[in-house]
Design a protein around this motif. Structure first.
Motif, PDB file in Angstrom:
ATOM      1  N   ASP A 291      22.637  47.952  22.670  1.00  0.00           N
ATOM      2  CA  ASP A 291      22.445  48.521  22.072  1.00  0.00           C
ATOM      3  C   ASP A 291      21.024  47.948  20.992  1.00  0.00           C
ATOM      4  N   LYS A 292      21.901  47.285  20.228  1.00  0.00           N
ATOM      5  CA  LYS A 292      21.521  45.438  19.395  1.00  0.00           C
ATOM      6  C   LYS A 292      20.141  44.364  20.166  1.00  0.00           C
ATOM      7  N   CYS A 293      20.862  43.942  20.893  1.00  0.00           N
ATOM      8  CA  CYS A 293      19.586  43.324  22.116  1.00  0.00           C
ATOM      9  C   CYS A 293      19.354  43.765  23.050  1.00  0.00           C
ATOM     10  N   ILE A 294      18.025  43.616  22.669  1.00  0.00           N
ATOM     11  CA  ILE A 294      17.243  44.579  23.933  1.00  0.00           C
ATOM     12  C   ILE A 294      16.429  43.561  23.748  1.00  0.00           C
ATOM     13  N   ILE A 295      14.816  43.107  25.179  1.00  0.00           N
ATOM     14  CA  ILE A 295      14.278  42.367  25.488  1.00  0.00           C
ATOM     15  C   ILE A 295      13.746  43.218  26.516  1.00  0.00           C
ATOM     16  N   VAL A 296      12.467  43.585  26.621  1.00  0.00           N
ATOM     17  CA  VAL A 296      12.041  44.229  27.116  1.00  0.00           C
ATOM     18  C   VAL A 296       9.990  43.584  27.399  1.00  0.00           C
ATOM     19  N   ASN A 297      10.239  43.673  28.918  1.00  0.00           N
ATOM     20  CA  ASN A 297       8.708  42.937  29.134  1.00  0.00           C
ATOM     21  C   ASN A 297       8.147  41.852  29.265  1.00  0.00           C
ATOM     22  N   GLN A 298       9.439  40.779  29.158  1.00  0.00           N
ATOM     23  CA  GLN A 298       9.182  39.403  28.698  1.00  0.00           C
ATOM     24  C   GLN A 298       8.934  38.763  29.352  1.00  0.00           C
ATOM     25  N   ASP A 299       8.034  37.537  29.975  1.00  0.00           N
ATOM     26  CA  ASP A 299       8.342  36.439  30.882  1.00  0.00           C
ATOM     27  C   ASP A 299       8.339  35.031  29.664  1.00  0.00           C
ATOM     28  N   SER A 300       9.731  34.088  29.984  1.00  0.00           N
ATOM     29  CA  SER A 300       9.640  33.295  29.724  1.00  0.00           C
ATOM     30  C   SER A 300      10.914  32.346  30.138  1.00  0.00           C
ATOM     31  N   LEU A 301      11.069  31.478  29.949  1.00  0.00           N
ATOM     32  CA  LEU A 301      12.161  30.219  30.628  1.00  0.00           C
ATOM     33  C   LEU A 301      12.947  29.972  29.523  1.00  0.00           C
ATOM     34  N   ALA A 302      12.714  30.730  28.296  1.00  0.00           N
ATOM     35  CA  ALA A 302      13.686  30.648  26.833  1.00  0.00           C
ATOM     36  C   ALA A 302      13.762  31.634  25.294  1.00  0.00           C
ATOM     37  N   ILE A 303      14.240  32.848  25.967  1.00  0.00           N
ATOM     38  CA  ILE A 303      14.057  33.636  24.651  1.00  0.00           C
ATOM     39  C   ILE A 303      15.331  33.657  23.652  1.00  0.00           C
ATOM     40  N   PRO A 304      15.007  33.541  22.395  1.00  0.00           N
ATOM     41  CA  PRO A 304      16.370  33.877  22.042  1.00  0.00           C
ATOM     42  C   PRO A 304      17.027  34.931  21.412  1.00  0.00           C
ATOM     43  N   LEU A 305      18.245  35.995  22.341  1.00  0.00           N
ATOM     44  CA  LEU A 305      18.649  36.903  21.589  1.00  0.00           C
ATOM     45  C   LEU A 305      18.948  36.907  20.045  1.00  0.00           C
ATOM     46  N   ARG A 306      18.823  38.272  19.937  1.00  0.00           N
ATOM     47  CA  ARG A 306      18.733  38.979  18.525  1.00  0.00           C
ATOM     48  C   ARG A 306      19.620  39.857  18.660  1.00  0.00           C
ATOM     49  N   TRP A 307      20.538  40.160  17.524  1.00  0.00           N
ATOM     50  CA  TRP A 307      20.979  41.811  17.219  1.00  0.00           C
ATOM     51  C   TRP A 307      20.060  41.649  16.563  1.00  0.00           C
ATOM     52  N   GLN A 308      19.851  42.890  16.474  1.00  0.00           N
ATOM     53  CA  GLN A 308      19.424  44.116  15.296  1.00  0.00           C
ATOM     54  C   GLN A 308      20.495  44.126  14.123  1.00  0.00           C
ATOM     55  N   GLY A 309      20.571  43.706  13.173  1.00  0.00           N
ATOM     56  CA  GLY A 309      21.608  44.116  11.625  1.00  0.00           C
ATOM     57  C   GLY A 309      22.539  43.373  12.428  1.00  0.00           C
ATOM     58  N   ALA A 310      23.039  42.284  12.459  1.00  0.00           N
ATOM     59  CA  ALA A 310      24.278  41.801  13.279  1.00  0.00           C
ATOM     60  C   ALA A 310      23.752  40.680  12.295  1.00  0.00           C
ATOM     61  N   SER A 311      25.741  40.201  11.754  1.00  0.00           N
ATOM     62  CA  SER A 311      25.372  38.794  10.899  1.00  0.00           C
ATOM     63  C   SER A 311      25.914  37.780  11.396  1.00  0.00           C
ATOM     64  N   PRO A 312      25.459  37.448  11.701  1.00  0.00           N
ATOM     65  CA  PRO A 312      26.026  35.797  12.581  1.00  0.00           C
ATOM     66  C   PRO A 312      27.180  35.246  11.514  1.00  0.00           C
ATOM     67  N   ALA A 313      28.116  35.526  10.552  1.00  0.00           N
ATOM     68  CA  ALA A 313      29.073  35.214   9.749  1.00  0.00           C
ATOM     69  C   ALA A 313      30.100  35.596  11.019  1.00  0.00           C
ATOM     70  N   VAL A 314      29.944  36.608  11.412  1.00  0.00           N
ATOM     71  CA  VAL A 314      30.985  37.364  12.427  1.00  0.00           C
ATOM     72  C   VAL A 314      30.878  36.263  13.833  1.00  0.00           C
ATOM     73  N   LEU A 315      29.783  35.664  14.984  1.00  0.00           N
ATOM     74  CA  LEU A 315      29.705  34.674  15.680  1.00  0.00           C
ATOM     75  C   LEU A 315      29.986  33.315  15.144  1.00  0.00           C
ATOM     76  N   GLU A 316      30.238  33.217  13.437  1.00  0.00           N
ATOM     77  CA  GLU A 316      30.777  32.055  13.585  1.00  0.00           C
ATOM     78  C   GLU A 316      31.754  31.763  13.513  1.00  0.00           C
ATOM     79  N   ALA A 317      32.024  32.515  12.680  1.00  0.00           N
ATOM     80  CA  ALA A 317      33.771  32.784  12.098  1.00  0.00           C
ATOM     81  C   ALA A 317      35.125  32.522  13.432  1.00  0.00           C
ATOM     82  N   HIS A 318      34.314  33.699  14.927  1.00  0.00           N
ATOM     83  CA  HIS A 318      34.599  33.700  15.794  1.00  0.00           C
ATOM     84  C   HIS A 318      35.028  31.697  16.868  1.00  0.00           C
TER      85      HIS A 318
END
Length: 91
Positions: free
Chosen positions: A39-66
């Protein structure tokens, strides 16, 4: 991703939108990583071969630590009217 369906009897409550939602899960437990739910990463009606995934309010540190600890992450993808060719992660 574009909605190509019609407005059938009763209408459509989906808003006629193609979408992709992605959540990241701890591979061992199967639980979503904090802040990386679909529910924090929603992409609607976009056409592209490279769409970055972004999570609203997420801390990149969580993913980097993993990633740095060698723990695996799974991606769960929800979609409609979309073609997904690949996912890529870069630190």
């Amino acid at each position: 991703m574009r909605w190509t369906g019609g407005n059938y009897v009763g209408g459509s409550d989906e808003g006629h939108a193609g979408y992709v939602m992605v959540e990241l899960l701890d591979a061992a437990s199967g639980q979503p990583l904090p802040g990386f739910t679909h529910d924090k990463c929603i992409i609607v009606n976009q056409d592209s071969l490279a769409i970055p995934l972004r999570w609203q309010g997420a801390s990149p540190a969580v993913l980097e630590a993993h990633a740095r600890s060698g723990q695996q992450v799974k991606a769960r993808i929800y979609f409609r009217q979309a073609t997904i060719y690949a996912l890529q992660y870069q630190l």
